[in-house]
Design a protein around this motif. Structure first.
Motif, PDB file in Angstrom:
ATOM      1  N   ALA A  97      -1.564  -9.635  12.889  1.00  7.90           N
ATOM      2  CA  ALA A  97      -0.667  -8.520  12.567  1.00  7.90           C
ATOM      3  C   ALA A  97      -1.428  -7.297  12.070  1.00  7.90           C
ATOM      4  O   ALA A  97      -1.024  -6.168  12.318  1.00  7.90           O
ATOM      5  CB  ALA A  97       0.337  -8.966  11.509  1.00  7.90           C
ATOM      6  N   TYR A  98      -2.538  -7.511  11.396  1.00 11.43           N
ATOM      7  CA  TYR A  98      -3.232  -6.392  10.750  1.00 11.43           C
ATOM      8  C   TYR A  98      -4.735  -6.688  10.695  1.00 11.43           C
ATOM      9  O   TYR A  98      -5.327  -6.794   9.630  1.00 11.43           O
ATOM     10  CB  TYR A  98      -2.651  -6.207   9.340  1.00 11.43           C
ATOM     11  N   PRO A  99      -5.364  -6.823  11.883  1.00 14.79           N
ATOM     12  CA  PRO A  99      -6.767  -7.265  11.906  1.00 14.79           C
ATOM     13  C   PRO A  99      -7.733  -6.112  11.704  1.00 14.79           C
ATOM     14  O   PRO A  99      -8.540  -5.815  12.573  1.00 14.79           O
ATOM     15  CB  PRO A  99      -6.896  -7.856  13.315  1.00 14.79           C
ATOM     16  N   VAL A 100      -7.678  -5.465  10.582  1.00 12.03           N
ATOM     17  CA  VAL A 100      -8.486  -4.258  10.395  1.00 12.03           C
ATOM     18  C   VAL A 100      -9.656  -4.521   9.464  1.00 12.03           C
ATOM     19  O   VAL A 100      -9.707  -5.512   8.745  1.00 12.03           O
ATOM     20  CB  VAL A 100      -7.630  -3.081   9.858  1.00 12.03           C
ATOM     21  N   ASN A 101     -10.561  -3.565   9.509  1.00  7.67           N
ATOM     22  CA  ASN A 101     -11.830  -3.668   8.801  1.00  7.67           C
ATOM     23  C   ASN A 101     -11.714  -3.362   7.307  1.00  7.67           C
ATOM     24  O   ASN A 101     -12.619  -3.616   6.531  1.00  7.67           O
ATOM     25  CB  ASN A 101     -12.780  -2.652   9.456  1.00  7.67           C
ATOM     26  N   LYS A 102     -10.605  -2.798   6.930  1.00  5.91           N
ATOM     27  CA  LYS A 102     -10.401  -2.374   5.543  1.00  5.91           C
ATOM     28  C   LYS A 102     -10.529  -3.548   4.575  1.00  5.91           C
ATOM     29  O   LYS A 102     -10.030  -4.636   4.850  1.00  5.91           O
ATOM     30  CB  LYS A 102      -8.958  -1.892   5.390  1.00  5.91           C
ATOM     31  N   ALA A 103     -11.121  -3.267   3.419  1.00  4.19           N
ATOM     32  CA  ALA A 103     -11.154  -4.274   2.363  1.00  4.19           C
ATOM     33  C   ALA A 103      -9.739  -4.486   1.835  1.00  4.19           C
ATOM     34  O   ALA A 103      -8.936  -3.557   1.805  1.00  4.19           O
ATOM     35  CB  ALA A 103     -12.062  -3.796   1.246  1.00  4.19           C
TER      36      ALA A 103
ATOM     37  N   ASP B  48       2.533   8.866   0.574  1.00  5.86           N
ATOM     38  CA  ASP B  48       1.672   8.412   1.669  1.00  5.86           C
ATOM     39  C   ASP B  48       2.239   7.148   2.306  1.00  5.86           C
ATOM     40  O   ASP B  48       2.208   6.982   3.524  1.00  5.86           O
ATOM     41  CB  ASP B  48       0.257   8.107   1.160  1.00  5.86           C
TER      42      ASP B  48
ATOM     43  N   MET C 244       1.375   1.796   7.391  1.00  9.40           N
ATOM     44  CA  MET C 244       0.557   0.732   6.827  1.00  9.40           C
ATOM     45  C   MET C 244      -0.928   0.866   7.141  1.00  9.40           C
ATOM     46  O   MET C 244      -1.741   0.146   6.589  1.00  9.40           O
ATOM     47  CB  MET C 244       1.108  -0.642   7.220  1.00  9.40           C
ATOM     48  N   GLY C 245      -1.287   1.819   8.006  1.00 17.28           N
ATOM     49  CA  GLY C 245      -2.702   2.051   8.237  1.00 17.28           C
ATOM     50  C   GLY C 245      -3.355   2.667   7.019  1.00 17.28           C
ATOM     51  O   GLY C 245      -4.512   2.424   6.707  1.00 17.28           O
ATOM     52  N   LYS C 246      -2.604   3.486   6.315  1.00 22.23           N
ATOM     53  CA  LYS C 246      -3.134   4.130   5.119  1.00 22.23           C
ATOM     54  C   LYS C 246      -2.981   3.204   3.918  1.00 22.23           C
ATOM     55  O   LYS C 246      -3.890   3.048   3.124  1.00 22.23           O
ATOM     56  CB  LYS C 246      -2.365   5.435   4.888  1.00 22.23           C
TER      57      LYS C 246
ATOM     58  N   THR D  24       5.125   8.163   4.497  1.00 23.15           N
ATOM     59  CA  THR D  24       4.889   9.014   5.666  1.00 23.15           C
ATOM     60  C   THR D  24       3.732   8.550   6.540  1.00 23.15           C
ATOM     61  O   THR D  24       3.724   8.831   7.729  1.00 23.15           O
ATOM     62  CB  THR D  24       4.602  10.468   5.255  1.00 23.15           C
ATOM     63  N   MET D  25       2.758   7.860   5.973  1.00 24.31           N
ATOM     64  CA  MET D  25       1.570   7.558   6.776  1.00 24.31           C
ATOM     65  C   MET D  25       1.499   6.109   7.231  1.00 24.31           C
ATOM     66  O   MET D  25       0.626   5.741   8.007  1.00 24.31           O
ATOM     67  CB  MET D  25       0.308   7.977   6.039  1.00 24.31           C
TER      68      MET D  25
END
Lengths: 524, 359
Positions: free
Chosen positions: B172-178, B242, B248-250, B245-246
């Motif tokens: 669902a959210y395989p991102v690099n973010k910590a 944020d 779940m990426g933010k 408006t921005m």
């Protein structure tokens, strides 16, 4: 009784709006309030709406445009008097304000990520069409292997370059959290920046520079908004594919900042207007920035899915360290030619202004933006002085220890003025030198600054220069001339010269010669 | 053509309407002989701004027996508690957080501190992310709209510097973010201090931190929760904006007041979508909104907010829990929270903040 009255008033208000919509333009509803606004130059594209703003709210904006970091510096001066500020982001200013509370309130008005875009043919070749998994690391690999070159603005002069540098630093350090100075991998960065072939001091100018040199460059880093606009430009020969790297990017969020507490009520009116569905719809349709009002549905020009943002450093020291390392160590160095008028008419205040402007670039300007504008380590500086003929040509290579800066300062201080004005003979010499130098050392940015206070009286005519330039247009490509209007120089001829060479005119009469020299640094 | 015909008709209707309203208004003024409104000015934590700007609030405060007209300025609550000479400029201060209020009352010689509203600290998140946490045994789903999150387990992921893509079964959210909870700047904002209070309790072995020896022990872990976020905003409304408006990426996880979320949910139109969900930390703590009157008018305002039922109802619409919450149907949906801890003392909280921000 109260209810009844509320009902009446509500009804009337509705009618009032209807009447305003049905009839001819009405008189402003309220008296005009003028608010001073310091704004990022990329917000000039909102100007068509300001008449409507005034009509709807009675607010008149008196706008001064500048760059993000210049703006932060202006605003950190306790004597500044702006009511409002509006830039593509407020992170730098927020970090800079420390104890003095500059920002009284802020509301984000629009969104645009700063992202890479590459030519469609490259995207096809690499299988990057509709490919959401592309990473900054993959981009870095294409650059390292020489398959991708790109255009990017100067990070000390323009926010799109600044955001790109921040994204690249974090991505190549493989950080999922905030970047610190220790994380920076200088070698990887140098390799990434080796693909940087076109630079500019503003995001809009970068787009036009890209168009002019599109055959020679594979990609561009810019605001999503600017890239969508570029893709609709009829002069663009090959469509650009917008990439949204998996590690994320720095996202511009355009916060409107209240600086003057006593303008809180007008600020609220302005925010309500800017966040209204009508304005937000216009903003998206006209400028390709994403709306923040959820009532406005996201247009089809934007890809579905979320935007990933990159953490931003949490101290101003880290940010500045990253910028200075970029300017002095990691970027491709430049070779900058200054064609300087030392004719008789420059005597007195003219030559003094020139000496000050050059001294500032050699380190005399100790403000933060002055330090960013300083001649950078590894940079080559060639000074060509002229009157009725070329007087002297001097080369300097800027070293870490600052010896060359002292030499430049001493040399410029020793200049004397006499004789006539042979602008185009001198400029021709500069082009000959620059094209030769580039043939020998292509991994540099080459540009020419032309400073004159008068009309061409001697030597080569403008017409002859144009003819010669066009003959050698290929070898001179992307060596742009930035003429400075000073004294009695001919603005229209200098404009034509800038257009011919792909440069831009800077007018020292609006501010000072030193300010013009400083601003041009963003393009070198 | 239709427009041209409509305009004069509407103008006429408008004139009739305005005249009637003026007539009624004048008549009412005359009959009530209402005393002039007392103007007062306050400085508040930004999370209460919408409540004060609401026309119904303005109307309720203007009515007898209060006769108040309040203008406000907003500030980060902690920033507010360190502002000098509030008394010369304001009739009241209304920060969030006991620590901020305590300090403010002491330093500004406030007459008293009136606790009016409260709101639990919650993590605003997204359904795919919440479900991912459920799959990883970090959270549990409760009903359709909210989740309980095991904070100690979440801190475990954070202190092992896990990234979202490291979670098993994460499509669902395989991102690099910590994995981190987004907060505001500790130096200026109460919601960040609340997060610190919560984290310090858990990392201190489920006990309120009471001395510097305990701080020393958990400081590195506490610091990382904030420093690793990088840049943080000054005031809680910004990360929440944020979030709205921005997407779940933010902001996959944002520390907010429950009131911020329900205030937005009660708006029409509302920016809250079905994808937006709340994670209730277990344990959690309440952020208390405390008014410190600085003048007599300020005291009248405190009384109004404490006693006026209409004002209490409006506050509930803005998502706040009040002493009378239980009686109100609107807040029936709010989960009742049993496991609620207290903040550490002012001095301990300040000591932690100073040591973290000095690093």
């Amino acid at each position: 009784m109260n209810l009844l009255r509320t009902a009446f008033l509500t009804g009337c208000f509705g009618l009032l709006l209807l009447v305003a919509a049905c009839g001819k333009p009405t008189e402003p509803k309220t008296a005009t309030n003028t608010l001073t606004l310091l704004a990022g130059s990329e917000l000039k594209d909102l100007e068509p709406m300001w008449a409507n703003l005034q009509e709807q709210t009675g607010i008149h904006l008196q706008i001064t445009y500048t760059g993000t970091l210049d703006g932060a510096e202006i605003l950190s001066d306790p004597k500044q008097h702006y009511d409002l500020a509006w830039f593509s982001h407020a992170k730098y200013l927020t970090l800079m304000q420390e104890k003095q509370k500059l920002i009284q309130a802020q509301e984000k008005i629009a969104i645009s990520p700063v992202i890479p875009a590459i030519k469609e043919s490259l995207a096809k070749k690499w299988g990057w069409l509709d490919h959401p998994q592309v990473t900054w690391t993959q981009l870095a690999e294409k650059i390292r292997s020489g398959q991708l070159t790109y255009a990017m603005t100067d990070p000390a002069a323009s926010n799109s370059g600044f955001s790109t540098v921040m994204s690249v630093q974090a991505a190549l350090a493989n950080k999922g959290d905030a970047l610190t100075a220790q994380d920076v991998d200088a070698e990887k960065l140098k390799s990434f920046f080796s693909g940087h072939v076109l630079t500019a001091g503003s995001s809009g100018f970068l787009s036009s520079l890209f168009l002019r040199n599109q055959a020679q460059v594979g990609g561009i880093f810019n605001y999503e908004a600017e890239l969508l606009k570029l893709n609709r430009n009829p002069l663009l020969q090959e469509k650009l594919v917008l990439l949204y790297p998996q590690e994320g990017t720095v996202i511009a969020d355009y916060p409107l900042l209240l600086l003057a507490k006593d303008q809180a009520a007008n600020y609220q009116k302005l925010v309500d207007y800017l966040k209204s569905a009508a304005f937000q719809q216009w903003l998206m349709d006209t400028t390709d920035r994403r709306p923040v009002n959820p009532a406005v549905a996201l247009g089809t020009q934007f890809p579905k899915g979320y935007l990933l943002d990159m953490p931003f450093p949490n101290t101003i020291a880290t940010v500045n360290e990253i910028l200075f390392a970029y300017l002095n160590e990691q970027r491709q160095p430049s070779h900058t030619y200054f064609v300087l008028d030392v004719s008789g008419s420059m005597a007195g205040s003219g030559i003094a202004a020139l000496q000050q402007a050059m001294a500032n670039l050699a380190g005399a300007d100790t403000t933060l933006t002055g330090k960013f504008a300083r001649f950078r380590n590894r940079e080559q500086v060639t000074l060509i002085t002229f009157n009725h003929q070329v007087q002297d040509i001097r080369h300097f290579t800027v070293d870490k220890e600052g010896h060359a800066l002292q030499d430049i300062d001493a040399y410029v201080n020793g200049l004397t003025t006499t004789g006539g004005t042979a602008i185009f003979s001198a400029l021709d010499v500069a082009y000959k030198q620059a094209t030769q130098a580039r043939a020998a050392d292509p991994k540099r940015f080459y540009s020419i600054v032309l400073m004159t206070d008068g009309l061409n009286e001697d030597g080569m005519s403008y017409t002859d220069f144009v003819r010669l330039y066009q003959q050698h247009a290929n070898s001179a490509a992307a060596i742009n001339t930035f003429p400075i209007i000073f004294g009695n120089a001919d603005p229209s001829q200098l404009q034509a010269l800038a257009a011919l060479t792909g440069g831009q005119v800077f007018d020292s009469r609006t501010n000072s010669l030193a300010a013009a020299f400083k601003q041009i640094r963003g393009y070198q | 053509m239709l427009k041209r015909l409509l305009a004069p008709v509407l103008t006429l209707l408008l004139l009739v309407g305005v005249s009637t309203a003026i007539y009624l208004s004048v008549k009412e003024q005359a009959s009530l002989q209402a005393p002039a409104l007392q103007e007062l000015k306050g400085i508040i934590g930004s999370e209460k701004e919408d409540f004060f700007r609401d026309p119904e609030t303005v109307a309720a405060l203007a009515k007898a027996p209060w006769h108040l007209h309040v203008s406000i300025e907003k500030s980060g609550s902690r920033e507010l508690s360190t502002t000098q000479n509030l008394k010369n400029q304001y009739d009241f201060a209304f920060p969030a957080g006991i620590a901020a209020a305590e300090k403010l009352k002491r330093e500004q010689n406030g007459k008293k501190a009136v606790q009016l509203f409260f709101s639990p600290m919650v993590i605003a998140s997204w359904r795919p992310i919440a479900d991912l946490l459920v799959a990883n045994h970090i959270a549990q789903k409760r009903g359709d709209t909210y989740y309980i999150v095991d904070m100690l387990a979440l801190f475990g992921l954070i202190s092992h510097e896990q990234r979202w893509r490291d979670l098993p079964g994460n499509t669902a959210y395989p991102v690099n973010k910590a994995i981190l909870v987004t907060t505001t700047d500790l130096r200026t904002s109460n919601s960040a201090a609340m997060y610190l209070a919560l984290a310090s309790y858990l990392l201190n072995g489920n006990a309120i931190v009471e001395n510097t020896a305990q701080i020393d022990k958990i400081l590195p872990q506490l610091s990382a929760l904030f420093s690793r976020q990088g840049f943080t905003e000054n005031s809680t409304e910004i990360p929440f904006q944020d979030y709205l408006t921005m997407g779940m990426g933010k902001s996959p996880l944002v520390m907010v007041y429950e009131s911020q979320f329900f205030s937005e949910a009660n708006k029409s139109p509302s920016a809250i979508t079905p994808e937006m969900v709340l994670l209730y930390p277990e344990p959690t703590l309440f952020s208390k909104h405390i008014l410190i009157p600085l003048t007599a008018n300020g005291e009248t305002l405190a009384a109004a907010l404490e006693q006026d039922e209409t004002l209490q109802q409006i506050a509930q619409r803005y998502g706040f829990r009040t002493a009378h919450s239980a009686a109100n149907s609107r807040t029936a949906a709010l989960p009742s929270l049993v496991n609620v801890i207290d903040e550490p003392s002012y001095d301990i909280l300040e000591a932690m903040i100073n040591r973290i921000t000095a690093r």
